[in-house]
Design a protein around this motif. Sequence first.
Motif, PDB file in Angstrom:
ATOM      1  N   GLU A 213      39.496  44.069  12.189  1.00  0.00           N
ATOM      2  CA  GLU A 213      39.465  44.248  13.634  1.00  0.00           C
ATOM      3  C   GLU A 213      38.214  43.626  14.251  1.00  0.00           C
ATOM      4  O   GLU A 213      38.281  42.991  15.312  1.00  0.00           O
ATOM      5  CB  GLU A 213      39.557  45.744  13.971  1.00  0.00           C
ATOM      6  N   ARG A 217      38.201  40.342  16.763  1.00  0.00           N
ATOM      7  CA  ARG A 217      37.551  40.412  18.073  1.00  0.00           C
ATOM      8  C   ARG A 217      36.550  39.268  18.259  1.00  0.00           C
ATOM      9  O   ARG A 217      36.506  38.622  19.316  1.00  0.00           O
ATOM     10  CB  ARG A 217      36.853  41.768  18.213  1.00  0.00           C
ATOM     11  N   ARG A 221      37.065  36.053  20.846  1.00  0.00           N
ATOM     12  CA  ARG A 221      36.092  35.832  21.923  1.00  0.00           C
ATOM     13  C   ARG A 221      35.560  34.405  21.888  1.00  0.00           C
ATOM     14  O   ARG A 221      35.515  33.727  22.924  1.00  0.00           O
ATOM     15  CB  ARG A 221      34.932  36.817  21.797  1.00  0.00           C
TER      16      ARG A 221
END
Length: 326
Positions: A213, A217, A221
């Motif tokens: 996770e 992320r 980004r």
Amino acid sequence: MTTLLDRIDGPPAGPPDDFADPARRLRAETAAARVAFTWLGTRKALTAPQRDRAAEAFDAEGSCLSAGKRLLDVGHPAFRAVTAVRGRIRSYWRESSLPFPEPGVRLIRKNQVDDFARRIVDFQRELDDAVAELDRRYGDLRGAAADRLGSLYDPADYPSTLVGLFAVSCDFPSVEPPKYLSRLSPALFERERARMESRFEEAVELAERAFAEEFARLVERLAERLDGVGDDGRPKVFRDSAVDNLCGFFDRFKALNVRGDAQLDELVERARDAVRGVAARDLREGPDLRARVARQLSQVQSALDGMLVDRPRRRILRQAAAPGGA
């Protein structure tokens, strides 16, 4: 010289084949650790008479109202400096350890135990310095609280000094069934041993999910900033931290990963290759490089999205195939 590691009990070393199992390897290579804070409370419930007075403004009964008062301005720079130390401790704690399914407990590599304990001591010194500065401003903070609280201000709510009221400590609890239990009740010992084995199996899954996770992320980004354009049609601006944080993740993954998920390992390596030797400045000044890295990270992101969606189904299938599974 005796080290903390010498004082931490662990499971007996098994045959080499045991360590092909990520849960067994995690159990052999890590120690349980806890970090605890002592922290001054800055809010206090109103007394019954104070609650009754507050309730009058709403034409309500005091017993139906729940209310509290803030004793100190936590937004004061000196108080924020103390809080910032706690934030750094928590970040260090998370970044140097793995999750464990026991409240307040995480796992650290056994060869990092002494360094970890020394780092917590260093943090305590840093915290003491920040608290000493806060204590020097304590009179001003109390004066401001008296002005702000009016009749709710009570000198008895405030200690004479803040020194000693903020602290951090760590300890290393045993998560293994006590050896004496095998003599007192072999059956109970066996149940506890099996329970702990399942805990470490769950810890492997927690670690893999946390890594996946966080990785997803960070990749999303950076890929979005590299590939996207702003309202003015120009490439989006991104901070150096977008690259630095991803590279920092690679280091933590290498140091802490138990290597239980080949697919995640392969995706991490692909992302590492995409940004290897690439600085944020290079990406800003090289449109071709920026496009290539964006394309490679987008491919990793797509594979990660599919893996995260598929992971719960695979876990259910593994549990159903295990002995005693549903």
